[in-house]
Design an enzyme around this catalytic site. Structure first.
Site, short mmCIF file in Angstrom:
data_model
loop_
_atom_site.label_atom_id
_atom_site.label_comp_id
_atom_site.label_asym_id
_atom_site.label_seq_id
_atom_site.Cartn_x
_atom_site.Cartn_y
_atom_site.Cartn_z
N THR A 15 0.85 -1.18 0.00
CA THR A 15 0.00 0.00 0.00
C THR A 15 0.89 1.23 0.00
OG1 THR A 15 -2.03 0.96 0.88
CG2 THR A 15 -0.42 0.27 2.52
N CYS A 21 -3.47 8.02 7.40
CA CYS A 21 -4.08 6.69 7.34
C CYS A 21 -3.19 5.69 8.08
CB CYS A 21 -4.20 6.22 5.89
SG CYS A 21 -5.46 7.11 4.94
N HIS A 38 -5.89 -0.77 4.89
CA HIS A 38 -5.46 0.63 4.82
C HIS A 38 -6.66 1.46 5.28
CE1 HIS A 38 -3.54 3.92 2.03
NE2 HIS A 38 -4.19 4.49 3.02
#
Lengths: 154, 209, 126
Positions: A15, A21, A38
């Site tokens: 990711t 995040c 995520h």
């Protein structure tokens, strides 16, 4: 963003650019399967929007990831988690939304993992820079890549 | 939700005009600081949902230089100006008549001046837009001191995307091309109105027009 | 400016090193002496007291204490202080506030060297 992926020992889950995040890896070292979520926000409970996407929220994403891994043959007793991201990229002066979303995401992720009794065995969190993570499911190792910083293996 | 679709043609044109004026202001400012004429192409305005922002900017995995500033007061909103490494290097060269050797790394002592130059250019461009908005709204907009980052695009914008997604707001993306002699400088500007402020901006525009 | 004449001593206040360098360049090329630089309002006040410059160029928006507060404090220290505000576009309200607080004039960034020198000369003669 707001998604999760799962795989087995042949897979590399990636990711890109975690800022505020949080990336959560869950690994079953015996079955060599694992998943990567995520998440963008702490809890699905606070969202009033019509299109709740469960993968966006710390609580729902972790629960879904766990059921998916169990469905693939994983055993929750073996699960180990690592968490990444939750940075504070910019500063805001006395602003309504200066809510430090990164920090709140981290807290929510820790709480949910505790509730599920999954130990957190590694973390690179907070501060003010982005992180790309590569989760190698053969070893369970996570490579953390940031700009102008040495690569870290967790 | 979907404020843009609900606009009439007149309001859409006004919004576009606002962007063009802002870009014109920005070019004038840049030209003054570079002491060279700057030509502009009419900027392309896109109104997008937060989920589409990373791909509209080329992908979450790219490394980008971003200057960020926010407005407080009556119309709280955020401005981001985004350069690729290449474009940033061009700007530094034009301003300081010196090249950045190697990669951009703002932690390095030798890049203190390029960092400050980019921050200031970002600030000057943002204030050119802020000033255009302020003039049309006939109000005073107070801009925060700018901040600069060189990082992975996804990490830079995720917080802003989250906030807009939560409030179902849309984001204004402006693709700019400035031309200095034979050099082209490309950059993106993102305007993120906070909840309610785009509606009040448009109401004000409509009310005054 | 004649070398036998005592040079005008200037303090430059701006949070951006790039801007400070640019202003320094303009001033030095026109015969002024830059005796100090400050990157915040608080530092400006401290350096004003310590260096007693003849002239100050002052940025408006800076992290921490901004230019307007610094102008207020400096004017308290010296009601005759000569301060030129350097503002970005669209900060008219802040400029007015600064002038009310005692600043003498303003220039808008990015500025031409000539407009800075003209403004300074006007203030010094005024």
């Amino acid at each position: 963003m707001g998604e999760y992926q799962v795989g087995n020992e042949h897979d590399l889950l990636v990711t890109y650019g975690l800022g505020s995040c949080v990336g959560i890896t869950i690994f079953d070292p015996l079955k060599k399967i694992g998943g990567l979520a995520h998440v963008m926000l702490p809890s699905a409970k606070i969202s009033t929007g019509p299109n709740i996407k469960s993968g966006k929220y710390a609580d729902t994403a972790i629960r879904e990831l766990i059921s998916k891994l169990i469905a693939l043959g994983g055993d929750i007793i073996n699960f180990e988690a690592k968490i990444f991201g939750g940075a504070k990229m910019f500063s805001f002066q006395n602003e309504r939304s200066g809510m430090d979303i990164g920090n709140r995401n981290i807290t929510a992720v820790k709480e949910e993992l505790k509730k599920q009794r999954i130990p957190i065995i590694g973390k690179i969190i907070g501060e003010d820079y982005g992180r790309t993570i590569e989760f190698e499911l053969n070893s369970g190792k996570v490579k953390v890549i940031s700009i102008n910083k040495p690569i870290i293996i967790v | 939700m979907g404020f843009y679709q609900n606009l009439d043609q007149y309001a859409k044109d006004l919004l576009k005009e606002l962007c063009t004026i802002g870009t014109g202001n920005a070019a004038t400012s840049l030209s003054a600081i570079l002491k060279e004429p700057i030509n502009i192409e009419v900027p392309a305005l896109k109104i997008i949902t937060p989920e589409k922002l990373p791909e509209s900017l080329g992908g979450a995995e790219l490394s980008r230089i971003v200057v960020f500033s926010y407005l407080s007061g009556q119309y709280p909103s955020k401005f981001l100006i985004i350069f690729s490494e290449n474009e940033a290097k061009k700007i530094v060269n034009l301003l300081l008549h010196k090249d950045i050797t190697g990669n951009i790394n703002f932690n390095e002592e030798t890049q203190l001046m390029p960092k400050s130059a980019l921050l200031e250019i970002g600030n000057i461009i943002i204030s050119a837009y802020v000033s255009a908005v302020g003039t049309i709204l006939r109000t005073i907009l107070i801009q925060s001191p700018p901040q600069i980052k060189f990082d992975i695009l996804g990490s830079i914008i995720d917080e802003f995307c989250i906030e807009s997604a939560e409030t179902n707001s849309e984001i204004l993306l402006l693709k700019n091309k400035f031309i200095e002699e034979k050099k082209e400088i490309l950059f993106d500007i993102i305007f993120i109105p906070n909840e309610n402020s785009i509606t009040s901006i448009l109401n004000t525009i409509k009310g005054k027009s | 400016m004649n070398d036998t004449v005592k040079k005008i001593r200037v303090l430059i206040v701006d949070d951006a090193i790039f801007m400070r360098t640019m202003i320094r360049d303009i001033l030095e090329k026109n015969g002024f002496e830059v005796i100090g630089e400050a990157s915040s309002g608080a530092e400006a006040i401290e350096k004003y007291q310590r260096l007693s410059p003849d002239f100050v160029t002052m940025d408006i928006v800076m992290p921490g204490m901004g230019g307007i507060e610094a102008v207020k404090s400096i004017i308290k220290l010296n009601p005759n202080a000569k301060i030129l505000m350097c503002s970005a576009m669209g900060q008219k309200a802040l400029v007015i506030e600064a002038i009310q607080a005692g600043a003498k004039d303003f220039v808008v960034k990015p500025f031409q060297p000539s407009s800075v020198i003209e403004a300074i000369t006007r203030i010094l003669e005024g």
